[in-house]
Design a protein around this motif. Structure first.
Motif, PDB file in Angstrom:
ATOM      1  N   CYS A  20      -5.371  -7.536  -3.587  1.00  0.00           N
ATOM      2  CA  CYS A  20      -5.704  -7.134  -4.946  1.00  0.00           C
ATOM      3  C   CYS A  20      -4.730  -6.042  -5.381  1.00  0.00           C
ATOM      4  O   CYS A  20      -4.557  -5.047  -4.666  1.00  0.00           O
ATOM      5  N   PRO A  21      -4.081  -6.195  -6.545  1.00  0.00           N
ATOM      6  CA  PRO A  21      -3.154  -5.164  -6.995  1.00  0.00           C
ATOM      7  C   PRO A  21      -3.847  -3.869  -7.419  1.00  0.00           C
ATOM      8  O   PRO A  21      -3.200  -2.832  -7.507  1.00  0.00           O
ATOM      9  N   LEU A  22      -5.150  -3.910  -7.659  1.00  0.00           N
ATOM     10  CA  LEU A  22      -5.883  -2.695  -8.055  1.00  0.00           C
ATOM     11  C   LEU A  22      -6.408  -1.914  -6.863  1.00  0.00           C
ATOM     12  O   LEU A  22      -6.390  -0.688  -6.869  1.00  0.00           O
ATOM     13  N   GLY A  66     -14.279   2.814 -12.949  1.00  0.00           N
ATOM     14  CA  GLY A  66     -13.613   3.709 -12.021  1.00  0.00           C
ATOM     15  C   GLY A  66     -12.413   3.096 -11.329  1.00  0.00           C
ATOM     16  O   GLY A  66     -11.619   3.811 -10.748  1.00  0.00           O
ATOM     17  N   VAL A  67     -12.275   1.761 -11.378  1.00  0.00           N
ATOM     18  CA  VAL A  67     -11.105   1.100 -10.781  1.00  0.00           C
ATOM     19  C   VAL A  67     -10.190   0.736 -11.931  1.00  0.00           C
ATOM     20  O   VAL A  67     -10.420  -0.209 -12.649  1.00  0.00           O
ATOM     21  N   ARG A  68      -9.153   1.533 -12.114  1.00  0.00           N
ATOM     22  CA  ARG A  68      -8.259   1.322 -13.264  1.00  0.00           C
ATOM     23  C   ARG A  68      -6.795   1.224 -12.880  1.00  0.00           C
ATOM     24  O   ARG A  68      -6.050   0.503 -13.457  1.00  0.00           O
ATOM     25  N   GLU A  69      -6.380   2.049 -11.890  1.00  0.00           N
ATOM     26  CA  GLU A  69      -4.963   2.119 -11.535  1.00  0.00           C
ATOM     27  C   GLU A  69      -4.654   1.138 -10.411  1.00  0.00           C
ATOM     28  O   GLU A  69      -5.460   0.964  -9.505  1.00  0.00           O
ATOM     29  N   PRO A  70      -3.477   0.506 -10.451  1.00  0.00           N
ATOM     30  CA  PRO A  70      -3.067  -0.345  -9.324  1.00  0.00           C
ATOM     31  C   PRO A  70      -3.021   0.456  -8.032  1.00  0.00           C
ATOM     32  O   PRO A  70      -2.761   1.660  -8.041  1.00  0.00           O
ATOM     33  N   ALA A  71      -3.273  -0.213  -6.918  1.00  0.00           N
ATOM     34  CA  ALA A  71      -3.265   0.434  -5.600  1.00  0.00           C
ATOM     35  C   ALA A  71      -1.941   1.137  -5.382  1.00  0.00           C
ATOM     36  O   ALA A  71      -0.892   0.586  -5.648  1.00  0.00           O
TER      37      ALA A  71
END
Length: 76
Positions: A20-22, A66-71
């Motif tokens: 997952c890119p996030l 809360g999950v917004r930015e790529p990993a």
């Protein structure tokens, strides 16, 4: 024939490499309403278009708050 069976299937070794890119979590193939998606354990889904995974953060579905930015990318 359902939309999920149209197009090539992902090889197991390819699926093992995809993340997952996030969140960086591994992905698994799921079917929802006859359509194929790649999903994380948390339920974030990515579409599969003609057998090609669309692993773009902007295309992610069901992203928890809360999950917004790529990993690996911190806020600007």
């Amino acid at each position: 024939m359902s939309a999920a069976s149209d197009g090539p299937r992902l090889e197991p070794w390819v699926l093992e490499l995809l993340r997952c890119p996030l969140t960086g979590e591994p992905l698994e193939v799921v079917e929802v309403d006859g359509e194929q998606f790649l999903a994380t354990a948390a339920g974030i889904r990515y579409p599969v278009d003609g057998g090609v995974p669309v692993l773009l953060a902007d295309e992610a579905l069901d992203v928890p708050a809360g999950v917004r930015e790529p990993a690996g990318e911190e806020g600007a």
